[in-house]
Design an enzyme around this catalytic site. Structure first.
Site, PDB file in Angstrom:
ATOM      1  CG  ASP A   1      30.494  21.938  -7.188  1.00 17.19           C
ATOM      2  OD1 ASP A   1      29.410  21.662  -6.636  1.00 17.19           O
ATOM      3  OD2 ASP A   1      31.600  21.809  -6.615  1.00 17.19           O
ATOM      4  CB  SER A   2      25.088  19.792  -8.508  1.00 17.77           C
ATOM      5  OG  SER A   2      24.443  21.012  -8.799  1.00 17.77           O
TER       6      SER A   2
ATOM      7  CG  ASP B   1      28.992  25.473  -5.762  1.00 15.65           C
ATOM      8  OD1 ASP B   1      29.202  25.896  -4.610  1.00 15.65           O
ATOM      9  OD2 ASP B   1      28.268  24.483  -6.008  1.00 15.65           O
TER      10      ASP B   1
ATOM     11  CE  LYS C   1      26.836  25.964  -2.784  1.00 15.20           C
ATOM     12  NZ  LYS C   1      27.689  24.775  -2.562  1.00 15.20           N
TER      13      LYS C   1
ATOM     14  CD  GLU D   1      31.511  21.384  -1.399  1.00 11.91           C
ATOM     15  OE1 GLU D   1      32.256  20.462  -0.996  1.00 11.91           O
ATOM     16  OE2 GLU D   1      30.745  21.257  -2.382  1.00 11.91           O
TER      17      GLU D   1
ATOM     18  CD  GLU E   1      24.746  18.499  -0.022  1.00 11.37           C
ATOM     19  OE1 GLU E   1      25.409  19.509  -0.371  1.00 11.37           O
ATOM     20  OE2 GLU E   1      24.552  17.515  -0.764  1.00 11.37           O
TER      21      GLU E   1
END
Ligand code: KIV
Length: 270
Positions: A50-51, A89, A118, A120, A187
């Protein structure tokens, strides 16, 4: 046994690479053409991060990215890949409950072509991870600096420097693995903490700003290509100069550096 060069990368391959201490390389991609270059360079895992909210859409954070946008980019990347394992993501708030996570992860797999999703977060995400794992959906967890929580964290800063935070992160990693996570991205954490987590987990631990002692490395493609408006983070490297300005060469140089463990250096770690 080594992975035959062109056979598709699977979770079994990735676990075997961890067992053999063979570094896993991962890069982000957002479109078919660059995904093909990355695949041809021998990268094992491609992440539609999602960057993309920041590097493609020019936003300040990843928070506004939608599930439909992730699916759009995942479809494009999936069309470019021949061998690499595709991770996508789950965007902000798309996995706030286990049922929401299941619904949205299914869309990323069915419509986007993801092999793995993925998300978080630590122990509070274990219900979602368990629900996905029960349904046969591979999950990559993401600990340390979690960009979707940037406002809660008060900025993009290194995590787990204090003993208490480091112990919490290690506990979260073990909880997520027990809940069924198949991979973990760490990260921006101290290299010594990443090494401890990697030692304790049987799933592959991939670092970004987490030092050299991870099972593999991931970077944002645009950092590798030296394209960065807001300044390249200290933990990434511009591989363009050593490739004489060739995109293909820069990606190949990244893969080589990960395999030879010449990336990241101490200066690129915390
Ligand atoms: O969104 C992303 O690209 C990521 C990587 C930085 C790991 O999560």
């Amino acid at each position: 046994m080594t992975t035959p060069e062109r056979s598709p990368v699977t979770l079994r391959h990735l676990r075997a690479m961890k067992a053999r201490h063979e570094p896993i390389s991962m890069l982000t991609a957002y479109d078919a053409s660059l995904a093909r270059l990355i695949d041809e360079a021998g990268v094992e895992c491609v992440l539609v991060g999602d960057s993309l909210g920041m590097v493609i859409q020019g936003r300040e954070t990843t928070l506004p990215v939608t599930l439909d946008e992730m699916i759009y980019h995942a479809q494009a990347v999936a069309r470019g890949l021949r061998r690499a394992f595709l991770i996508v993501d789950m965007p902000f708030m798309s996995y706030a409950t286990a049922e929401t996570a299941l619904h949205n992860a299914a869309r990323l797999m069915k419509e986007g072509g993801a092999h793995m999703v993925k998300l978080e977060g630590g122990a509070p995400q274990s219900d979602s991870v368990r629900r996905l794992a029960e349904q046969g959906i591979p999950v990559c967890a993401h600990l340390g600096l979690q960009p979707q929580s940037v406002h809660k964290l008060g900025g993009y800063r290194v995590q787990g420097r204090q003993d208490e935070d480091a112990e919490r992160l290690l506990g979260d990693a073990l909880t997520l693995e027990a809940a069924g996570a198949d991979m973990l991205i760490l990260e921006c954490v101290p290299a010594s903490l990443a090494a401890r987590v990697r030692e304790r987990l049987s799933i592959p631990v991939i670092g970004i700003g987490a030092g050299p002692d991870c099972d593999g490395q991931v970077l944002v493609l645009y950092d590798v290509l030296g394209i960065s408006f807001s300044g390249r983070p200290r933990f990434s490297r511009d591989f363009m100069p050593e490739s004489g300005g060739s995109l293909r060469g820069a990606i190949q140089a990244y893969v080589r550096a990960v395999r030879e463990k010449s990336f990241p250096t101490a200066g690129e770690s915390f």
